[in-house]
Design a protein around this motif. Structure first.
Motif, short mmCIF file in Angstrom:
data_model
loop_
_atom_site.label_atom_id
_atom_site.label_comp_id
_atom_site.label_asym_id
_atom_site.label_seq_id
_atom_site.Cartn_x
_atom_site.Cartn_y
_atom_site.Cartn_z
N VAL A 20 -3.30 100.86 12.40
CA VAL A 20 -1.81 100.45 12.65
C VAL A 20 -2.03 100.44 14.20
O VAL A 20 -2.03 101.28 14.88
N ILE A 21 -1.73 99.28 14.77
CA ILE A 21 -1.56 98.78 16.06
C ILE A 21 -0.25 98.71 16.68
O ILE A 21 0.52 97.81 16.46
N ASP A 22 0.13 99.52 17.72
CA ASP A 22 1.15 99.57 18.65
C ASP A 22 2.28 99.33 17.99
O ASP A 22 3.09 98.49 18.57
N PHE A 106 -9.07 97.53 8.56
CA PHE A 106 -8.05 97.09 7.82
C PHE A 106 -7.12 97.06 9.25
O PHE A 106 -6.42 98.16 9.28
N LEU A 107 -6.82 95.81 9.79
CA LEU A 107 -5.79 95.87 10.95
C LEU A 107 -4.34 95.26 10.59
O LEU A 107 -4.28 94.32 10.00
N CYS A 108 -3.53 96.07 10.90
CA CYS A 108 -1.91 95.61 11.15
C CYS A 108 -1.30 95.90 12.18
O CYS A 108 -1.87 96.72 13.03
N GLY A 109 -0.36 95.50 12.41
CA GLY A 109 0.47 95.92 13.82
C GLY A 109 0.95 94.64 14.58
O GLY A 109 1.23 93.64 14.12
N MET A 110 1.07 95.14 15.86
CA MET A 110 1.52 94.03 16.92
C MET A 110 1.00 94.16 18.24
O MET A 110 0.32 95.24 18.71
N GLU A 111 0.88 93.25 19.13
CA GLU A 111 1.08 92.00 18.89
C GLU A 111 -0.33 91.36 18.34
O GLU A 111 -1.24 91.64 18.80
N SER A 112 0.21 90.20 17.56
CA SER A 112 -1.15 89.72 16.77
C SER A 112 -2.19 89.05 17.93
O SER A 112 -3.45 89.30 17.64
N HIS A 113 -1.55 88.46 18.81
CA HIS A 113 -2.37 87.72 19.71
C HIS A 113 -2.93 88.47 20.98
O HIS A 113 -3.93 88.09 21.82
N VAL A 114 -2.54 89.90 21.24
CA VAL A 114 -3.01 90.72 22.12
C VAL A 114 -3.72 91.63 21.47
O VAL A 114 -4.88 91.77 21.52
N CYS A 115 -3.15 92.88 21.22
CA CYS A 115 -3.97 94.19 21.09
C CYS A 115 -4.45 94.13 19.46
O CYS A 115 -5.69 94.40 19.32
N VAL A 116 -3.92 93.35 18.57
CA VAL A 116 -4.61 93.26 17.40
C VAL A 116 -5.78 92.31 17.69
O VAL A 116 -6.97 92.62 17.24
N TYR A 117 -5.41 91.15 18.16
CA TYR A 117 -6.67 90.30 18.57
C TYR A 117 -7.86 90.92 19.22
O TYR A 117 -9.20 90.43 18.81
N HIS A 118 -7.86 91.44 20.26
CA HIS A 118 -8.66 92.15 21.09
C HIS A 118 -9.37 93.27 20.25
O HIS A 118 -10.83 93.29 20.40
N THR A 119 -8.55 94.07 19.69
CA THR A 119 -9.36 95.12 18.92
C THR A 119 -10.23 94.59 17.83
O THR A 119 -11.31 94.94 17.53
N ALA A 120 -9.81 93.52 17.04
CA ALA A 120 -10.50 92.84 16.01
C ALA A 120 -11.83 92.34 16.39
O ALA A 120 -12.76 92.48 15.98
N ASN A 121 -11.80 91.78 17.46
CA ASN A 121 -12.81 90.94 18.15
C ASN A 121 -13.87 91.98 18.71
O ASN A 121 -15.13 91.56 18.40
N GLU A 122 -13.47 92.86 19.45
CA GLU A 122 -14.45 93.91 19.85
C GLU A 122 -14.93 94.77 18.61
O GLU A 122 -16.35 95.11 18.62
N LEU A 123 -14.34 94.90 17.49
CA LEU A 123 -14.90 95.59 16.52
C LEU A 123 -16.08 94.64 15.64
O LEU A 123 -17.16 95.16 15.25
N LEU A 133 -4.73 91.74 8.30
CA LEU A 133 -3.38 91.79 7.36
C LEU A 133 -2.50 90.89 7.55
O LEU A 133 -1.57 91.48 8.54
N ALA A 134 -2.55 89.62 7.39
CA ALA A 134 -1.60 88.46 8.04
C ALA A 134 -0.12 88.90 7.86
O ALA A 134 0.60 88.32 8.92
N ASP A 135 0.29 89.27 6.54
CA ASP A 135 1.69 89.54 6.72
C ASP A 135 2.26 90.78 7.11
O ASP A 135 3.37 91.26 7.10
N ALA A 136 1.48 91.58 7.74
CA ALA A 136 1.51 93.00 8.23
C ALA A 136 1.06 92.88 9.89
O ALA A 136 1.03 93.98 10.68
N VAL A 137 1.21 91.54 10.58
CA VAL A 137 0.86 91.61 12.01
C VAL A 137 2.14 90.55 12.36
O VAL A 137 2.63 89.84 11.80
N CYS A 138 2.63 90.90 14.02
CA CYS A 138 3.46 90.02 14.31
C CYS A 138 3.21 89.67 15.68
O CYS A 138 2.67 90.80 16.37
N SER A 139 4.02 88.86 16.17
CA SER A 139 3.93 88.75 17.68
C SER A 139 5.37 88.02 18.31
O SER A 139 6.32 87.94 17.17
N ARG A 140 5.82 88.00 19.33
CA ARG A 140 6.97 87.59 19.92
C ARG A 140 7.17 86.24 19.54
O ARG A 140 8.25 85.78 18.99
#
Length: 186
Positions: A20-22, A106-123, A133-140
């Protein structure tokens, strides 16, 4: 940094780890669809508790942005503070995932294009399996979310819904927690 078998990305029997990210309250008012996403993340953490799945909650700069929405924090969750956009660059996060030994995140949280994105790419770069989890992430901005999900899929992440993940975690209607979890979903 992380000792991971080269074929870990191909493993099908690895235990899932929910990240659960941020999900911090100070950030919430700026997020599109926060209430819906928060409800999904809450469902995911409740299911993780019932299934005794490990989960980590990250907090971006908690001194400045405050702590995670308390409705999302269970006693079994490991809370990890970070100041980098990718959780993978946090020593505390690396220590937590090495201790848990899981290889499907399994990643969820915010923001999709910042912390979720960078964490996923590095993993992914480290050879881990990653599902966002597309319905459990958001951005501004919803467009930033859509672009991030498309790029993550292109980079090798699986993209699915929370319910798809939950049913995959149980694997069968014969799972001992099936009825309890079904009641949470409905």
């Amino acid at each position: 940094m992380i000792n991971q078998p080269a074929n870990a990305a191909l493993a099908t029997s690895s235990a899932p780890l929910l990240i659960v990210i941020d999900m911090q309250l100070r950030l919430a008012p700026a997020m599109a669809d926060y209430q819906e996403v928060c409800a999904r993340v809450k469902l995911l953490t409740e299911v993780a508790d019932k299934l005794e799945l490990e989960h980590i909650i990250t907090e971006q700069n908690p001194q400045g942005l405050g702590t995670t929405d308390p409705s999302l924090v269970s006693a079994s969750a490991k809370v990890v503070a970070k100041d980098t956009f990718s959780a993978v660059q946090s020593e505390a996060f690396i220590g937590a995932i090495e201790e848990l030994g899981e290889s499907h995140f399994f990643l969820c949280g915010m923001e999709s294009h910042v912390c979720v994105y960078h964490t996923a790419n590095e993993l992914l770069a480290l050879g881990y399996r990653v599902t966002v989890l597309a319905d459990a992430v958001c951005s501004r901005d919803p467009e930033n979310k859509a672009l991030a999900l498309a790029q993550l899929r292109h980079n090798g992440a699986q993209i699915c819904s929370s319910e798809t993940a939950i049913f995959a975690w149980m694997n069968s209607c014969r799972h001992p927690q099936f009825r309890d979890i079904l009641a949470l979903i409905k």
